[in-house]
Design a protein around this motif. Structure first.
Motif, mmCIF file in Angstrom:
data_model
loop_
_atom_site.group_PDB
_atom_site.id
_atom_site.type_symbol
_atom_site.label_atom_id
_atom_site.label_comp_id
_atom_site.label_asym_id
_atom_site.label_seq_id
_atom_site.Cartn_x
_atom_site.Cartn_y
_atom_site.Cartn_z
ATOM 1 N N ALA A 62 5.926 -3.149 -4.639
ATOM 2 C CA ALA A 62 6.601 -1.875 -4.415
ATOM 3 C C ALA A 62 7.730 -1.700 -5.421
ATOM 4 O O ALA A 62 8.411 -2.659 -5.777
ATOM 5 N N SER A 63 7.923 -0.480 -5.851
ATOM 6 C CA SER A 63 9.044 -0.149 -6.728
ATOM 7 C C SER A 63 9.649 1.167 -6.267
ATOM 8 O O SER A 63 9.032 1.922 -5.512
ATOM 9 N N GLY A 64 10.861 1.427 -6.719
ATOM 10 C CA GLY A 64 11.562 2.630 -6.284
ATOM 11 C C GLY A 64 12.557 2.279 -5.196
ATOM 12 O O GLY A 64 13.268 1.280 -5.286
ATOM 13 N N SER A 65 12.601 3.073 -4.162
ATOM 14 C CA SER A 65 13.569 2.885 -3.065
ATOM 15 C C SER A 65 13.088 1.816 -2.085
ATOM 16 O O SER A 65 12.879 2.067 -0.896
ATOM 17 N N VAL A 66 12.937 0.604 -2.576
ATOM 18 C CA VAL A 66 12.333 -0.465 -1.769
ATOM 19 C C VAL A 66 13.238 -0.951 -0.653
ATOM 20 O O VAL A 66 12.763 -1.539 0.317
ATOM 21 N N ALA A 67 14.540 -0.714 -0.766
ATOM 22 C CA ALA A 67 15.452 -1.174 0.283
ATOM 23 C C ALA A 67 15.157 -0.502 1.618
ATOM 24 O O ALA A 67 15.511 -1.025 2.676
ATOM 25 N N SER A 68 14.490 0.637 1.589
ATOM 26 C CA SER A 68 14.185 1.362 2.826
ATOM 27 C C SER A 68 12.927 0.854 3.517
ATOM 28 O O SER A 68 12.648 1.216 4.656
ATOM 29 N N ILE A 69 12.177 -0.003 2.841
ATOM 30 C CA ILE A 69 10.901 -0.459 3.394
ATOM 31 C C ILE A 69 11.114 -1.606 4.362
ATOM 32 O O ILE A 69 11.657 -2.656 4.000
ATOM 33 N N TYR A 70 10.673 -1.413 5.593
ATOM 34 C CA TYR A 70 10.762 -2.452 6.627
ATOM 35 C C TYR A 70 9.430 -3.189 6.779
ATOM 36 O O TYR A 70 9.388 -4.398 6.908
ATOM 37 N N THR A 71 8.360 -2.435 6.754
ATOM 38 C CA THR A 71 7.028 -3.010 6.963
ATOM 39 C C THR A 71 6.150 -2.751 5.745
ATOM 40 O O THR A 71 6.133 -1.629 5.221
ATOM 41 N N SER A 105 -13.087 -16.951 4.414
ATOM 42 C CA SER A 105 -14.280 -16.807 5.262
ATOM 43 C C SER A 105 -14.722 -15.346 5.349
ATOM 44 O O SER A 105 -14.978 -14.812 6.434
ATOM 45 N N LEU A 106 -14.771 -14.700 4.202
ATOM 46 C CA LEU A 106 -15.087 -13.281 4.172
ATOM 47 C C LEU A 106 -16.501 -13.003 4.673
ATOM 48 O O LEU A 106 -17.424 -13.809 4.476
ATOM 49 N N ARG A 107 -16.645 -11.869 5.331
ATOM 50 C CA ARG A 107 -17.914 -11.440 5.912
ATOM 51 C C ARG A 107 -18.319 -10.100 5.312
ATOM 52 O O ARG A 107 -17.455 -9.338 4.861
ATOM 53 N N PRO A 108 -19.604 -9.789 5.353
ATOM 54 C CA PRO A 108 -20.027 -8.476 4.831
ATOM 55 C C PRO A 108 -19.298 -7.320 5.506
ATOM 56 O O PRO A 108 -19.024 -6.299 4.859
ATOM 57 N N GLU A 109 -18.945 -7.487 6.768
ATOM 58 C CA GLU A 109 -18.255 -6.410 7.481
ATOM 59 C C GLU A 109 -16.805 -6.250 7.038
ATOM 60 O O GLU A 109 -16.135 -5.300 7.460
ATOM 61 N N ASP A 110 -16.315 -7.132 6.185
ATOM 62 C CA ASP A 110 -14.983 -6.950 5.593
ATOM 63 C C ASP A 110 -15.028 -6.005 4.391
ATOM 64 O O ASP A 110 -13.984 -5.646 3.839
ATOM 65 N N THR A 111 -16.218 -5.614 3.989
ATOM 66 C CA THR A 111 -16.368 -4.703 2.856
ATOM 67 C C THR A 111 -15.695 -3.366 3.159
ATOM 68 O O THR A 111 -15.975 -2.736 4.174
ATOM 69 N N ALA A 112 -14.783 -2.973 2.282
ATOM 70 C CA ALA A 112 -14.024 -1.729 2.484
ATOM 71 C C ALA A 112 -13.111 -1.516 1.285
ATOM 72 O O ALA A 112 -12.963 -2.400 0.434
ATOM 73 N N VAL A 113 -12.499 -0.351 1.262
ATOM 74 C CA VAL A 113 -11.390 -0.126 0.352
ATOM 75 C C VAL A 113 -10.122 -0.541 1.091
ATOM 76 O O VAL A 113 -9.882 -0.083 2.211
ATOM 77 N N TYR A 114 -9.340 -1.402 0.488
ATOM 78 C CA TYR A 114 -8.116 -1.907 1.089
ATOM 79 C C TYR A 114 -6.918 -1.178 0.481
ATOM 80 O O TYR A 114 -6.765 -1.133 -0.741
ATOM 81 N N TYR A 115 -6.103 -0.627 1.374
ATOM 82 C CA TYR A 115 -4.949 0.156 0.945
ATOM 83 C C TYR A 115 -3.664 -0.563 1.338
ATOM 84 O O TYR A 115 -3.451 -0.867 2.521
ATOM 85 N N CYS A 116 -2.813 -0.782 0.377
ATOM 86 C CA CYS A 116 -1.479 -1.286 0.659
ATOM 87 C C CYS A 116 -0.637 -0.125 1.193
ATOM 88 O O CYS A 116 -0.794 1.030 0.758
ATOM 89 N N PHE A 117 0.242 -0.428 2.146
ATOM 90 C CA PHE A 117 1.122 0.611 2.663
ATOM 91 C C PHE A 117 2.539 0.084 2.806
ATOM 92 O O PHE A 117 2.774 -1.120 2.889
ATOM 93 N N GLY A 118 3.464 1.015 2.862
ATOM 94 C CA GLY A 118 4.854 0.699 3.151
ATOM 95 C C GLY A 118 5.359 1.665 4.207
ATOM 96 O O GLY A 118 4.941 2.813 4.261
ATOM 97 N N SER A 119 6.241 1.162 5.069
ATOM 98 C CA SER A 119 6.796 1.998 6.117
ATOM 99 C C SER A 119 8.261 1.655 6.318
ATOM 100 O O SER A 119 8.645 0.487 6.230
ATOM 101 N N THR A 120 9.053 2.663 6.634
ATOM 102 C CA THR A 120 10.454 2.417 6.972
ATOM 103 C C THR A 120 10.596 1.973 8.413
ATOM 104 O O THR A 120 11.692 1.605 8.848
ATOM 105 N N GLY A 121 9.491 1.976 9.153
ATOM 106 C CA GLY A 121 9.501 1.544 10.544
ATOM 107 C C GLY A 121 8.246 0.770 10.864
ATOM 108 O O GLY A 121 7.890 -0.184 10.189
ATOM 109 N N SER A 122 7.549 1.193 11.897
ATOM 110 C CA SER A 122 6.335 0.504 12.349
ATOM 111 C C SER A 122 5.163 0.704 11.400
ATOM 112 O O SER A 122 5.077 1.697 10.679
#
Length: 118
Positions: free
Chosen positions: A24-33, A84-101
């Protein structure tokens, strides 16, 4: 504003391991999760795992015991070690940031494809 840049992902066989990272870059001090959601074709986006600055790490039931999430020392990075990856783990994985939950992600990465072949 916060920008999230992911790396990692790719094509692996079932049973293999793979790591994702997100900075993460930018206003990272606000990121809790920080953490990861994933979305498979035809399915809703779902939480994979999250990590708060206070040390809480919720996981989806489907990945418990196989995936490990961690935050970097500077708290502006998050890592997802997948084993121990499984075929059902196939997906697009998105990183997220949140100021709360993790339920209210305000910032998203561009997504990285993880494909697990059987």
């Amino acid at each position: 504003q916060v920008q999230l840049v992911e790396s990692g992902g790719g094509l692996v066989r079932a049973g293999a391991s793979l790591s994702l990272s997100c900075a993460a870059s930018g206003s990272v001090a606000s990121i809790y999760t920080m953490g990861w959601y994933r979305q498979a074709p035809g399915k809703q986006r779902e939480l994979v795992a999250a990590a708060t600055t206070s040390g809480n790490t919720p996981y989806a039931d489907s990945v418990k015991g196989r995936f490990t999430i961690s935050r970097g020392d500077a708290k502006n990075t998050v890592y997802l070690q997948m084993s121990s990856l499984r075929p059902e783990d196939t997906a697009v994985y998105y990183c997220f940031g949140s100021t709360g939950s993790y339920r209210y992600p305000g910032y998203w990465g561009q997504g990285t494809q993880v494909t697990v072949s059987s």
